[in-house]
Design a protein around this motif. Structure first.
Motif, short mmCIF file in Angstrom:
data_model
loop_
_atom_site.label_atom_id
_atom_site.label_comp_id
_atom_site.label_asym_id
_atom_site.label_seq_id
_atom_site.Cartn_x
_atom_site.Cartn_y
_atom_site.Cartn_z
N GLU A 201 0.83 -1.21 0.00
CA GLU A 201 0.00 0.00 0.00
C GLU A 201 0.86 1.26 0.00
OE1 GLU A 201 -3.00 0.03 -0.67
OE2 GLU A 201 -4.27 -1.31 0.51
N SER A 373 -9.51 1.00 2.15
CA SER A 373 -9.43 -0.46 2.08
C SER A 373 -9.31 -0.90 3.53
CB SER A 373 -8.21 -0.90 1.27
OG SER A 373 -7.04 -0.74 2.03
N GLU A 374 -9.12 -2.18 3.73
CA GLU A 374 -9.01 -2.70 5.11
C GLU A 374 -7.89 -2.02 5.88
OE1 GLU A 374 -8.35 -6.88 5.11
OE2 GLU A 374 -9.88 -7.15 6.64
#
Ligand code: ASP
Ligand code: MG
Length: 401
Positions: A201, A373-374
């Motif tokens: 990420e 996102s998570e």
């Protein structure tokens, strides 16, 4: 232990630096380890070879480019082996082919299909230090291939996986992964550990340190990956599986991505197939769409927003303008950036996003788009506030502590 070390272009950028690497490798050897060293071309070398080809044509055959570019890594591998032998160490240099790296046939961007590590294993058994030219393999037709820019990292990870090495250490001129870019926030701290997913990420920030494909492969093969500097003896950063204690750390880093442009489509027909059509056409043009946001439609129409790399905005505009139906109007902005907050701890803690929004609000920074996102919250904001936002977020999550 069996270790794979990879030295990047800057680390082997001159004969003195190759000598420095030879000394480091010799030391690891003296400590009783088996070692395979993967090397990049000397810094600037790959670009120089590309320029040579461009002297003749803007469009050289890719198979010949692989023949050309793979030579850069071979030079370094041979020189490092010679340097080690001169110090009395038993070393052998191998091309990708000799190291058993088999790829598909996509020249200049080949994927590794398999590795036959028997030659490397045999050399290790004979007590040799094995030096492998990174960034290259051989395809089923026996032709040399290269793995895409930055591909030596991928070679190293794949070799570490095939040899079941205890660790794969990637050496560059940066001593690890930081909570944010230290040029933006001097209080940025080096991380001891980060998970594969967080690293992926934070890709835009880590790109100079680690090629993204290699992190994906390390995750898949469960290779313990270190980012370290060849110019210091600092600990570096371990990139590994998500551990239990990782969740205690809420946020690992904040990242700025300046290469973003926003596209907003208004009054888009709210019916099946429209998004499919828009994004298929963008994909057909090779445009990489990042964030996509659509709200619930009202009265048969909806708004659709997305971001693309800044340099692809003009192409994206053309694609959208080619629609003579189903899109009311469009609006775009190249002066935006994306700030992201990344951390596995978000999965199990509430209020992480609210904190980010408060930090920006306190500085009167308007958030144009949000996606999550998570393990990541991303916000599109005015480009001129990008660096300020990074410092505010770094502070809000106490990343300097
Ligand atoms: N020499 C190649 C490049 O510059 C591969 C690498 O350094 O990893 O992209
Ligand atoms: Mg690199």
């Amino acid at each position: 232990m069996l270790l794979v070390h990879k030295y990047g272009g800057t680390s082997v950028g001159s004969l003195e630096r190759i000598e420095n690497v030879a000394n480091r490798v010799a030391k690891v050897r003296d400590q009783g380890n088996d070692i395979v060293v993967v090397v990049s071309a000397m810094s600037g070398e790959t670009n120089k070879l590309i320029d040579y080809a461009m002297h003749f044509t803007q469009n050289p055959a890719k198979q010949e480019m692989d023949m050309l570019l793979s030579s850069g890594e071979r030079v370094t591998a041979a020189l490092l082996s010679i340097a080690l032998q001169a110090k009395g160490y038993d070393a052998v240099a191998m091309t990708g082919r000799q190291a058993g790296i088999i790829t598909d046939t996509i020249h200049t961007y080949a994927r590794i299909e398999s590795i036959d590590p028997s030659a490397m294993k045999q050399a290790i058994k004979e007590g040799k230090i094995v030096i492998v030219a990174g960034f290259q393999g051989v395809n089923k037709d026996g032709n040399v291939t290269t793995l895409g820019r930055g591909g030596s990292d991928l070679s190293a990870v794949a070799i570490a996986g095939a040899l079941k090495a205890d660790a794969c250490e990637i050496y560059s001129d940066v001593d690890g992964i930081y909570t944010t870019d230290p040029r933006i926030e001097p209080k940025a701290k080096k991380l001891d550990t980060i998970s594969y997913d967080e690293m992926l990420e934070m890709a835009s920030m880590g790109a100079k340190v680690l090629q993204n494909r290699s992190v994906e492969l390390a995750k898949k093969l469960d290779v313990k990956l270190y980012a370290k500097s060849s110019f210091s003896d600092n600990e570096g950063t371990l990139i590994t599986k998500e551990g239990n204690n990782m969740e205690e750390v809420l946020v690992s880093g904040v990242v700025l991505d300046k290469n973003q442009a926003r596209v907003t489509l208004r009054n888009v027909s709210d019916k099946p197939g429209i998004a499919a059509e828009i994004f298929t056409k963008l994909a057909d043009e090779g445009i990489n769409v990042d964030m996509i946001i659509q709200n619930v439609g009202i009265d048969g129409s909806t708004n659709l927003g997305f971001t693309v790399p800044g340099n692809e905005l003009e192409n994206a505009k053309k694609v959208i303008e080619s629609f003579d139906h189903d899109i009311g109007s469009m609006d775009f902005d190249n002066n935006v950036c994306k700030v992201s907050v990344v951390g596995v701890g978000m999965k199990s803690h509430a209020g992480v996003a609210a904190k980010a929004f408060r930090a920006l609000a306190a500085n009167n920074i308007n958030i144009q788009m949000i996606s999550t996102s998570e393990i990541k919250i991303s916000m599109i904001i005015d480009e001129k506030y990008g660096e300020l936002a990074i410092r505010m977020l770094h502070d809000a999550y106490n990343l300097d502590k």
